[in-house]
Design an enzyme around this catalytic site. Structure first.
Site, PDB file in Angstrom:
ATOM      1  N   SER A  33       0.697  -1.198  -0.013  1.00 35.74           N
ATOM      2  CA  SER A  33       0.029   0.018   0.066  1.00 35.74           C
ATOM      3  C   SER A  33       0.922   1.171  -0.012  1.00 35.74           C
ATOM      4  CB  SER A  33      -0.969   0.021   1.269  1.00 35.74           C
ATOM      5  OG  SER A  33      -0.344  -0.355   2.412  1.00 35.74           O
ATOM      6  N   LEU A  79       3.377   4.205   1.071  1.00 33.35           N
ATOM      7  CA  LEU A  79       3.248   5.282   2.209  1.00 33.35           C
ATOM      8  C   LEU A  79       2.089   6.198   2.586  1.00 33.35           C
ATOM      9  CD1 LEU A  79       6.555   7.220   2.363  1.00 33.35           C
ATOM     10  CD2 LEU A  79       5.621   5.788   4.028  1.00 33.35           C
ATOM     11  N   HIS A  80       1.049   5.084   2.897  1.00 37.80           N
ATOM     12  CA  HIS A  80      -0.422   5.875   2.994  1.00 37.80           C
ATOM     13  C   HIS A  80      -0.160   6.193   4.725  1.00 37.80           C
ATOM     14  CE1 HIS A  80      -1.743   1.969   5.484  1.00 37.80           C
ATOM     15  NE2 HIS A  80      -0.715   1.405   4.674  1.00 37.80           N
ATOM     16  N   ALA A  81      -1.388   6.331   5.396  1.00 39.02           N
ATOM     17  CA  ALA A  81      -1.423   7.043   6.597  1.00 39.02           C
ATOM     18  C   ALA A  81      -0.708   6.135   7.709  1.00 39.02           C
ATOM     19  CB  ALA A  81      -2.986   7.246   7.072  1.00 39.02           C
ATOM     20  N   GLU A 108       3.692  -4.920   7.160  1.00 43.93           N
ATOM     21  CA  GLU A 108       2.707  -5.142   6.530  1.00 43.93           C
ATOM     22  C   GLU A 108       2.746  -6.496   5.515  1.00 43.93           C
ATOM     23  OE1 GLU A 108       1.404  -1.863   3.925  1.00 43.93           O
ATOM     24  OE2 GLU A 108       0.565  -0.775   5.724  1.00 43.93           O
TER      25      GLU A 108
END
Length: 91
Positions: free
Chosen positions: A13, A15-17, A89
């Site tokens: 995903s 560098l999401h939140a 992740e």
């Protein structure tokens, strides 16, 4: 002196939140160190979650982590390690 390293985002995903928050938390431990994240022509403050989110760094993006100041070597090592771990992740 200055330390820097190039690293590729491996987590699916990008560098999401959540990973961005982890990155900022880690970078912020190095109070006397200026830390920048570079993507292409853009250089941002790696201690700012807003700046990191604005990069739109996705899986496969190559980033440069640059640190200058007290603990610069440790900062680069810690941040590259975090990215290479996929922020927990899995890749």
């Amino acid at each position: 002196m200055m330390q820097q390293a190039e690293v590729k985002l491996m987590n699916p995903s990008g560098l999401h939140a959540r990973p961005a928050a982890q990155f900022v938390k880690t970078a912020s431990r190095f109070k006397d160190t200026s830390i920048k994240m570079i993507k292409g022509e853009r250089e941002i403050d790696a201690k700012s979650i807003i700046s990191i989110m604005s990069l739109g760094a996705s899986q496969g993006t190559v980033l440069i982590i640059r640190a200058e100041g007290v603990g610069e070597s440790e900062a680069v090592h810690a941040l590259v390690g975090l990215i290479e771990s996929g922020f927990g992740e899995g890749a």
